[in-house]
Scaffold this active site. Structure first.
Site, PDB file in Angstrom:
ATOM      1  CB  SER A 136       2.066   0.249  -0.170  1.00 54.86           C
ATOM      2  OG  SER A 136       2.972  -0.559   0.367  1.00 54.86           O
ATOM      3  CE  LYS A 162       3.514  -3.015  -2.197  1.00 56.46           C
ATOM      4  NZ  LYS A 162       4.287  -2.156  -3.047  1.00 56.46           N
ATOM      5  CE  LYS A 164       5.737  -2.956   1.614  1.00 46.57           C
ATOM      6  NZ  LYS A 164       6.523  -2.848   0.467  1.00 46.57           N
ATOM      7  CG  ASP A 189       5.799  -5.627  -1.712  1.00 42.20           C
ATOM      8  OD1 ASP A 189       6.925  -6.516  -2.110  1.00 42.20           O
ATOM      9  OD2 ASP A 189       6.375  -4.357  -1.743  1.00 42.20           O
ATOM     10  CD  GLU A 214       5.113  -4.731  -4.992  1.00 44.39           C
ATOM     11  OE1 GLU A 214       4.431  -4.602  -4.473  1.00 44.39           O
ATOM     12  OE2 GLU A 214       6.211  -4.336  -5.228  1.00 44.39           O
ATOM     13  CG  ASP A 239       9.630  -3.212  -6.253  1.00 44.10           C
ATOM     14  OD1 ASP A 239      10.407  -2.486  -6.553  1.00 44.10           O
ATOM     15  OD2 ASP A 239       9.133  -3.101  -4.846  1.00 44.10           O
ATOM     16  CE  LYS A 263       8.918   0.396  -5.332  1.00 43.58           C
ATOM     17  NZ  LYS A 263       9.603  -0.116  -4.171  1.00 43.58           N
ATOM     18  N   GLY A 291       6.030   3.042  -5.117  1.00 45.67           N
ATOM     19  CA  GLY A 291       6.402   4.140  -4.477  1.00 45.67           C
ATOM     20  C   GLY A 291       7.634   4.017  -3.540  1.00 45.67           C
TER      21      GLY A 291
END
Ligand code: OSB
Ligand code: MG
Length: 369
Positions: A136, A162, A164, A189, A214, A239, A263, A291
């Site tokens: 990520s 992944k 952001k 995400d 996400e 998430d 998570k 994570g």
């Protein structure tokens, strides 16, 4: 099993580089470690994934300490516990505060596995000997910086990228990445940075063949996500919105999510994480392990959980060296060509590096039966 002693360490560790999401940036990580001891002298470890400030969810390191000290630890000290699944029932009278609950429950799972001469993975029912992992990547200053970072992680063998996104930093970024890496498994995400008013913009992401998007919408939403999913080809993965098996069931029934990021901290512990996993497996919803930039202790828990059979998408559990100059477990978590080999020692399978831990400990509290 009787829990005779609980120790909390307040930790402060510097990450190798700042991590930037749609909410902001940080490099210094404050969190808590929980150590529990049973009547036979076994020791188990857990990690609270609550951050310093409540941007991801409502918890903070300080609220986590408060919940542990004043409510949760008194519920487990001296109690006869046969199986860690009983912990969530003991904690049921206390609303939410899932990360605080998960940190103590996780340490008890570790003790339970050790006293029964099982790896934590085996205690959970997991069978995988190695797990596939991705990475990520936070928001970077320039698209070129991001492309170079991604190139490096692809060379290291990480199985999916992944990145952001946030308003003003989305379609352009994903287009550039797709052009540079036409076939790499790629996802975005948003950490809840958009609303339904952004539907046309989010639809533009459909052309880039993302594995998923996400948490595009509000952190407490499952209604608007269902509306959005009807308009999008890209699967939505929730998430922040999922805190329990019940949340997962409702989101699935509404059509708000096609994939779930599990998570351990967010859902209140390994027992609830496993329940969500089992529900998703029955309903053919793929899951992966998210994570929270964990130290080695939390990372070890993530590795063990990911050995369950429905973790069919690579998760965010990268190797220790991606975050830390020095991790606080021996050996460190190593990702090789995108795989982490599941440890075979009992419990979480890694030893605490107490000497390193001491150097990053800023405060300690002890509770005895
Ligand atoms: O949304 O998954 C997230 C980190 C902090 C808070 C939330 C998230 C993340 C990550 C990084 O994406 C996951 C990791 O590398 O541990
Ligand atoms: Mg996320």
């Amino acid at each position: 099993m009787i829990i005779k002693e609980v120790n909390i360490r307040k930790m402060k560790m510097m990450m190798k580089s700042p991590f930037t999401t749609s909410f902001g940036s940080f490099q210094e990580k404050e969190f808590s470690l929980i150590e529990v001891k049973d009547e036979l002298g076994n020791t188990g470890w857990g990690e609270s994934t609550a951050f310093q400030s409540p941007w991801y969810n409502e918890e903070t390191q300080e609220t986590s300490l408060h919940m542990l000290r004043d409510f949760l630890i008194p519920l487990v000290l001296k109690k006869e516990i046969n199986h860690p699944d009983e912990i969530s029932k003991l904690f049921a009278p206390i609303r939410k505060n899932n990360m605080a609950k998960a940190s103590l429950e996780g340490a008890i799972w570790d003790v339970y596995a050790k006293r029964n001469k099982l790896t934590l993975a085996e205690a959970l029912g997991g069978t995988a000997e190695k797990i596939e992992v991705g990475i990520s990547i936070g928001i970077q200053n320039t698209i070129d910086d991001l492309i170079e970072l991604v190139r490096g992680y692809i060379e290291e063998g990480y199985k999916r990228m992944k990145v952001k996104i946030k308003p003003g930093h989305d379609v352009e970024v994903i287009r550039a990445l797709r052009q540079a890496f036409p076939t790499v498994p790629l996802m975005a995400d948003a950490n809840s940075a958009y609303t339904l008013e952004d539907i046309d913009l989010l639809k533009q992401l459909d052309e880039f063949n993302l594995t998923m998007i996400e948490q595009p919408l509000a952190s407490d939403d499952i209604i608007d996500h269902a509306k959005l999913q009807k308009e999008l080809l890209t699967p939505i993965c929730l998430d922040e919105s999922i805190h329990s098996l019940e949340d997962a069931r409702k989101a699935f029934e509404l059509g708000s999510t096609k994939i779930i990021n599990i998570k351990i901290g967010r859902v209140g512990g390994l027992t609830e994480a496993k329940k969500i996993h089992d529900f998703c497996m029955e309903n053919r919803i793929p899951v992966w392990c998210g994570g929270m930039l964990e130290s080695g202790i939390g990372r070890a828990h993530n590795v063990a959980l990911t050995t369950l059979p429905n973790f069919i998408l690579p998760g965010d559990t990268s190797g220790s060296s991606r975050y830390w100059e020095e991790d606080i477990i021996i050996p460190e978590v190593v990702a090789e060509n995108g795989y982490i080999t599941v440890p075979t020692a009992y419990g979480i399978g890694y030893e605490p590096n107490l000497e390193a831990m001491d150097r990053y400990t800023v405060d300690q509290f002890q509770f005895k039966a």
